[in-house]
Design an enzyme around this catalytic site. Structure first.
Site, short mmCIF file in Angstrom:
data_model
loop_
_atom_site.label_atom_id
_atom_site.label_comp_id
_atom_site.label_asym_id
_atom_site.label_seq_id
_atom_site.Cartn_x
_atom_site.Cartn_y
_atom_site.Cartn_z
N PRO A 1 -19.77 -13.33 86.54
CA PRO A 1 -18.53 -14.10 86.62
C PRO A 1 -18.33 -14.67 88.03
O PRO A 1 -18.51 -13.97 89.02
CB PRO A 1 -17.43 -13.07 86.34
N TYR B 1 -9.13 -5.28 92.32
CA TYR B 1 -8.11 -5.84 91.44
C TYR B 1 -7.40 -4.72 90.68
O TYR B 1 -7.69 -3.54 90.89
CB TYR B 1 -8.73 -6.92 90.54
N CYS C 1 -15.43 -17.12 89.97
CA CYS C 1 -14.20 -17.91 90.00
C CYS C 1 -14.51 -19.34 90.44
O CYS C 1 -15.21 -19.53 91.44
CB CYS C 1 -13.21 -17.34 91.00
N ALA D 1 -13.45 -14.61 86.16
CA ALA D 1 -12.29 -13.78 85.84
C ALA D 1 -11.25 -14.64 85.13
O ALA D 1 -10.79 -15.64 85.69
CB ALA D 1 -11.71 -13.19 87.11
N GLN E 1 -14.88 -12.60 81.30
CA GLN E 1 -14.35 -11.47 82.08
C GLN E 1 -12.83 -11.48 82.00
O GLN E 1 -12.19 -12.49 82.30
CB GLN E 1 -14.80 -11.57 83.54
N ARG F 1 -24.88 -15.86 93.07
CA ARG F 1 -25.12 -16.99 93.96
C ARG F 1 -26.46 -17.68 93.75
O ARG F 1 -26.56 -18.91 93.87
CB ARG F 1 -24.96 -16.56 95.43
C1 LIG Z 1 -18.06 -18.29 93.95
C2 LIG Z 1 -17.97 -16.84 93.56
C3 LIG Z 1 -16.95 -16.43 92.71
C4 LIG Z 1 -16.89 -15.10 92.26
N1 LIG Z 1 -15.95 -14.73 91.33
C5 LIG Z 1 -16.02 -13.52 90.73
C6 LIG Z 1 -15.25 -13.21 89.58
O1 LIG Z 1 -14.51 -14.04 89.03
N2 LIG Z 1 -15.34 -11.96 89.06
C7 LIG Z 1 -16.20 -11.02 89.59
O2 LIG Z 1 -16.23 -9.89 89.10
N3 LIG Z 1 -16.97 -11.31 90.65
C8 LIG Z 1 -16.93 -12.54 91.21
N4 LIG Z 1 -17.79 -12.85 92.22
C9 LIG Z 1 -18.79 -11.87 92.63
C10 LIG Z 1 -20.10 -12.14 91.89
O3 LIG Z 1 -19.94 -12.05 90.48
C11 LIG Z 1 -21.20 -11.16 92.34
O4 LIG Z 1 -20.76 -9.86 92.05
C12 LIG Z 1 -21.52 -11.27 93.83
O5 LIG Z 1 -21.60 -12.63 94.24
C13 LIG Z 1 -22.80 -10.55 94.17
O6 LIG Z 1 -23.88 -11.07 93.43
P1 LIG Z 1 -24.95 -12.11 94.09
O7 LIG Z 1 -25.53 -11.42 95.30
O8 LIG Z 1 -25.99 -12.32 92.99
O9 LIG Z 1 -24.23 -13.36 94.46
C14 LIG Z 1 -17.85 -14.17 92.71
C15 LIG Z 1 -18.84 -14.59 93.60
C16 LIG Z 1 -18.94 -15.90 93.99
C17 LIG Z 1 -20.06 -16.32 94.90
#
Ligand SMILES: Cc1cc2nc3c(=O)[nH]c(=O)nc-3n(C[C@H](O)[C@H](O)[C@H](O)COP(=O)(O)O)c2cc1C
Length: 354
Positions: free
Chosen positions: A23, A180, A25, A57, A99, A322
């Site tokens: 997820p 949260y 945002c 989310a 989510q 990412r």
């Molecule tokens: C732009 C952005 C928005 C995010 N929004 C959420 C979200 O809505 N819900 C959530 O649980 N994590 C959110 N995260 C966290 C990611 O889901 C993830 O847990 C975090 O980026 C680590 O993973 P990665 O190293 O593969 O980026 C967000 C991350 C990014 C970069």
């Protein structure tokens, strides 16, 4: 044979591979409603070959939004607006997930590209939390939730899950991570209650488990429920892995199917030792100790790294954020790197054959 590209079944849902779009945002909704941005953003990642595409989310109530531009699923119009998106994701061979979230005391902020700061008393709204403690300087003090609030929020989660099903989602993920609302109940750093909903571990687990039970009951039994938790607050005296294992066992007993192991977010000043795969040991520990399926998450970027997580039995799915923003076609490229023969969208077949 690549494990990353081996189909995976939970309840009656089969994922074409183990790659999950985490997820993220987008702060691009209008009154909680998805826009063209969501169709293109989520749709691209389904075209790109992921097995499961989870929306950002989605707030279960207006006051549960992080920002005014968050996605929401507290009314039928929002659910209807999501339907073309789930249809498109499915048509590409991926599973659509959503989510379900409530931001609690971290609600009412600006979008990150506008600074991400709290909106303040004039532009923001009254936030709810287990205890009347602000998240950080500059945030408004939340209102301590009453019994009636607890009843209402668990109904809101359940109704959101039922709506998600009507909108075509085949997975719901309950957001219990990143500081949260539900994480606020779990963590002794945010939950200072002295009634039945705070204090020792058993009491801090009670409200998140009640929500999990309500969501599980509202979502069809042939479809899986995921839960995202922060496995540690990275702060002495906070939430930690042994408590997470207790939670994981209890969630498994409630009929939850998979836990995604994230970390942090409860307090602003935690020191997080981030590095490639740094949260994978949490997924592994909960998988081993609680006997529940897990998703590994955090700085997973490389096909061989993803494959190894599965091959060594650390987790059942690989959740990526990412890297999938940088490259929505990562799964198609990873298949090539791992020698897996996957179906490309017919429109793109000439690129596969090269
Ligand atoms: C732009 C952005 C928005 C995010 N929004 C959420 C979200 O809505 N819900 C959530 O649980 N994590 C959110 N995260 C966290 C990611 O889901 C993830 O847990 C975090 O980026 C680590 O993973 P990665 O190293 O593969 O980026 C967000 C991350 C990014 C970069």
């Amino acid at each position: 044979m690549s494990l990353l590209f081996a189909p995976f079944k939970l309840r009656e849902v089969t994922f074409r591979n183990r790659i999950v779009v985490s997820p993220m945002c987008q702060y691009s909704s209008v009154e909680g409603m998805a826009t063209d941005w969501h169709l293109v953003h989520l749709g691209s990642r389904a075209v790109g070959g992921a097995g499961l595409v989870i929306t950002e989310a989605a707030a279960v109530s207006p006051e549960g939004r992080i920002s005014a531009a968050d996605l929401g699923i507290w009314n039928e119009a929002q659910a209807e607006r999501l339907r073309p998106i789930t249809d498109f994701i499915k048509a590409q061979g991926a599973v659509a997930g959503i989510q379900l979230a409530h931001a609690g005391r971290k609600a009412a902020t600006e979008a990150p590209w506008r600074g991400g700061q709290p909106l303040g008393p004039e532009r923001g709204w009254l936030t709810l939390a287990p205890s009347a403690i602000a998240f950080a300087p500059g945030y408004e003090c939340p209102r301590e939730m009453t019994e009636a609030d607890l009843d209402q929020v668990s109904v809101q989660f359940a109704e959101a899950a039922a709506r998600a099903c009507r909108a075509g989602f085949e997975v719901v993920e309950i957001h219990m991570a990143h500081g949260y609302l539900l994480h606020q109940f779990l963590s002794p750093l945010a939950n200072h209650r002295r009634d039945g909903w705070g204090g020792d571990l058993e009491h801090r687990l009670r409200f998140p488990l009640r929500v999990a039970r309500a969501v599980r009951a509202a979502f069809p039994s042939h479809l899986p429920v995921f839960v995202r938790i922060s496995a540690t607050d990275w702060v002495e005296g906070g939430w930690d892995l042994p408590q997470s294992i207790r939670l994981a066992r209890a969630l498994e007993a409630e009929g939850c199917d998979l836990i995604v192991a994230s970390s942090g977010g409860a307090v602003p000043d935690a020191r997080i030792p981030a590095g490639p795969g740094f949260q994978t040991p949490f997924a592994s520990a909960m998988r081993q100790e609680a006997g529940i399926k897990t998703g590994a998450l955090g700085l997973i970027t490389d096909p061989a790294q993803a494959e190894q997580i599965l091959a060594t039995g650390l987790a059942d799915m690989v959740v990526m954020a990412r890297e999938l923003l940088r490259d929505p076609y990562w799964p198609l490229r990873a298949a090539r790197a791992l020698g897996a023969d996957v179906q490309w969208p017919v429109q793109y077949q000439r690129a596969k054959l090269g």
